[in-house]
Enzyme design. Structure first.
Site, mmCIF file in Angstrom:
data_model
loop_
_atom_site.group_PDB
_atom_site.id
_atom_site.type_symbol
_atom_site.label_atom_id
_atom_site.label_comp_id
_atom_site.label_asym_id
_atom_site.label_seq_id
_atom_site.Cartn_x
_atom_site.Cartn_y
_atom_site.Cartn_z
ATOM 1 N N GLU A 91 30.739 33.348 45.239
ATOM 2 C CA GLU A 91 31.098 34.610 45.879
ATOM 3 C C GLU A 91 30.396 35.784 45.203
ATOM 4 O OE1 GLU A 91 35.136 34.019 44.985
ATOM 5 O OE2 GLU A 91 35.563 32.996 46.864
ATOM 6 N N CYS A 104 27.603 42.546 42.514
ATOM 7 C CA CYS A 104 28.343 41.805 41.493
ATOM 8 C C CYS A 104 28.100 40.322 41.754
ATOM 9 C CB CYS A 104 29.827 42.152 41.619
ATOM 10 S SG CYS A 104 30.863 41.098 40.609
ATOM 11 N N CYS A 111 35.171 28.488 36.056
ATOM 12 C CA CYS A 111 35.017 29.038 34.699
ATOM 13 C C CYS A 111 35.881 28.237 33.735
ATOM 14 C CB CYS A 111 35.458 30.508 34.687
ATOM 15 S SG CYS A 111 35.161 31.335 33.110
ATOM 16 N N CYS A 115 41.325 32.504 31.672
ATOM 17 C CA CYS A 115 42.108 33.745 31.529
ATOM 18 C C CYS A 115 43.287 33.706 32.510
ATOM 19 C CB CYS A 115 41.221 34.955 31.821
ATOM 20 S SG CYS A 115 39.803 35.072 30.709
ATOM 21 N N CYS A 118 43.234 35.461 36.126
ATOM 22 C CA CYS A 118 41.994 35.379 36.905
ATOM 23 C C CYS A 118 42.024 34.312 37.992
ATOM 24 C CB CYS A 118 40.841 35.113 35.940
ATOM 25 S SG CYS A 118 39.301 34.785 36.778
ATOM 26 N N SER A 190 28.796 40.792 31.640
ATOM 27 C CA SER A 190 30.189 40.949 31.230
ATOM 28 C C SER A 190 30.695 39.659 30.568
ATOM 29 C CB SER A 190 31.037 41.253 32.466
ATOM 30 O OG SER A 190 32.388 41.274 32.132
ATOM 31 N N ASN A 290 44.058 43.658 40.079
ATOM 32 C CA ASN A 290 44.215 43.245 41.471
ATOM 33 C C ASN A 290 45.029 41.959 41.458
ATOM 34 O OD1 ASN A 290 42.249 45.244 42.458
ATOM 35 N ND2 ASN A 290 40.838 43.995 41.241
ATOM 36 N N CYS A 333 34.917 40.201 34.293
ATOM 37 C CA CYS A 333 34.410 39.062 35.054
ATOM 38 C C CYS A 333 35.568 38.331 35.729
ATOM 39 C CB CYS A 333 33.653 38.117 34.135
ATOM 40 S SG CYS A 333 34.576 37.566 32.725
HETATM 41 S S1 SF4 Z 1 38.151 36.552 33.773
HETATM 42 FE FE1 SF4 Z 1 36.006 35.908 33.594
HETATM 43 S S2 SF4 Z 1 35.958 34.686 31.723
HETATM 44 FE FE2 SF4 Z 1 38.116 34.858 32.311
HETATM 45 S S3 SF4 Z 1 38.479 32.992 33.526
HETATM 46 FE FE3 SF4 Z 1 37.930 34.644 34.924
HETATM 47 S S4 SF4 Z 1 35.746 34.412 35.261
HETATM 48 FE FE4 SF4 Z 1 36.274 33.288 33.422
#
Ligand code: SF4
Length: 346
Positions: A91, A104, A111, A115, A118, A190, A290, A333
């Protein structure tokens, strides 16, 4: 078959030389034409007196054919999803700006950083993107969707510094003056705080892009919960890494702090951030969260952002505030990627 999108001019020159006995003259002519216009009919270029050779060369390379799965547009933001050869979906987001449009881009499918807030983390890690897949996002935004992209932020899906080599090559292609020609100061990488890779980026004399680091809490225990990367590189290590980052040669350090309601938005949290940022020459971006389905983190109000930012400013920090409505470019990110998924499925 080699991907033309994975080449800098030097790479293309080497490729032409090795496979067709041609040099920089042909490479420049092809590179400029393709990367400046997005057009693939290189066989018609004047530099090819021998059209047979041009066809041979063209056949030996893979030119992009983006598959846009979905595209969604609001007044200022265009979100699109691309399907890759292995059916993986990535995306990207275009932000229409007054002076220049910003893209972006994603650097990984999923990933590893996990986090807690996320959307990308929820899908786990699938794989790294190759340089041509990173560049494909720009090719699509520019030549298929028609936007004048002059600013790139690696804030889509993935931790860019966890895919160092491919992101590095992509940055060199973005910066290639005979091609996209995007200045380093208009490219931002980032990171969630991978200290060893930030150090590597600092020592990398070829890459002078901006660095942005998502902090999100200056309390080590809380940050461990929000961003598990803190277990590997604690805040003490991160601070030392940023203090030693060669800022002058490498542009600006942006610090991103996403404000979560009732979690990291207190006066004490702000004071901890002030202490953490002491002596680090940086600009702080305070951004609203968000909310993501399946994550317990709560978004804050514009007043929360204003109050938190004022406190930081009273200590002399340079703060840019992002509001809950409108463009939210300075997300850390993964945040924008999460928004895309939410947006696309609307
Ligand atoms: S915020 Fe960035 S580093 Fe953290 S899980 Fe999401 S994509 Fe990965």
């Amino acid at each position: 078959m080699s991907e033309i999108l994975s080449f800098t001019l030097n790479d293309l020159t080497g490729y032409l030389n090795q496979n067709f006995g041609k040099g920089e003259f042909h490479a420049k002519c092809i590179y400029r034409y393709f990367f400046k216009t997005g057009k693939k009919d290189i066989e018609n270029l004047d530099c090819f007196k021998n059209q047979e050779l041009a066809f041979k060369f063209k056949k030996s390379l893979r030119f992009p054919t983006p598959v846009i799965l979905e595209k969604k547009e609001s007044e200022d933001v265009i979100k699109f999803a691309l399907e890759l050869d292995d059916k993986a979906v990535i995306e990207s987001v275009i932000l229409k700006m007054k002076t220049r449009d910003t893209l972006c881009i994603s650097s990984q499918v999923g990933c590893k950083m996990n986090c807690g807030f996320c959307a990308t983390a929820k899908m786990g890690f699938k794989r790294n993107l190759y340089p041509h897949e990173i560049i494909l996002q720009l090719y699509t935004a520019k030549f298929v969707l028609g936007y004048d992209i002059r600013n790139i932020v690696f804030m889509g899906m993935g931790e860019p510094l966890d895919n160092y080599e491919n992101v590095r090559q992509a940055v060199l292609i973005l910066n290639e003056q005979h091609g996209f020609d995007i200045a380093f100061r208009h490219i931002t990488i980032s990171s969630s705080g991978l200290c060893d890779q930030i150090e590597r980026l600092g020592k990398d004399t070829c890459i002078k892009a901006n660095l942005s680091v998502s902090i999100n809490s200056a309390d080590n225990d809380l940050r461990k919960k929000i961003m598990p990367v803190t277990k590997r590189f604690d805040l003490f290590t991160l601070k030392n890494t940023l203090l030693n980052y060669p800022l002058k040669e490498k542009g600006i350090i942006f610090i991103t702090y996403t404000l979560f309601k009732g979690l990291n938005d207190s006066r004490e949290d702000a004071l901890k951030l002030v202490r953490f940022l002491e002596n680090i020459p940086c600009r702080v971006n305070i951004i609203p969260y968000n909310e993501v389905e399946g994550c317990d983190f709560k978004g804050c109000t514009d007043k929360d952002i204003a109050d938190f930012s004022s406190l930081l400013e009273s200590f002399g920090l340079f703060v840019r505030k992002r509001w809950t409505k409108g463009k939210n470019l300075d997300a850390g990110c993964g945040q924008l990627a999460g928004k895309i998924r939410g947006g696309l499925s609307d």
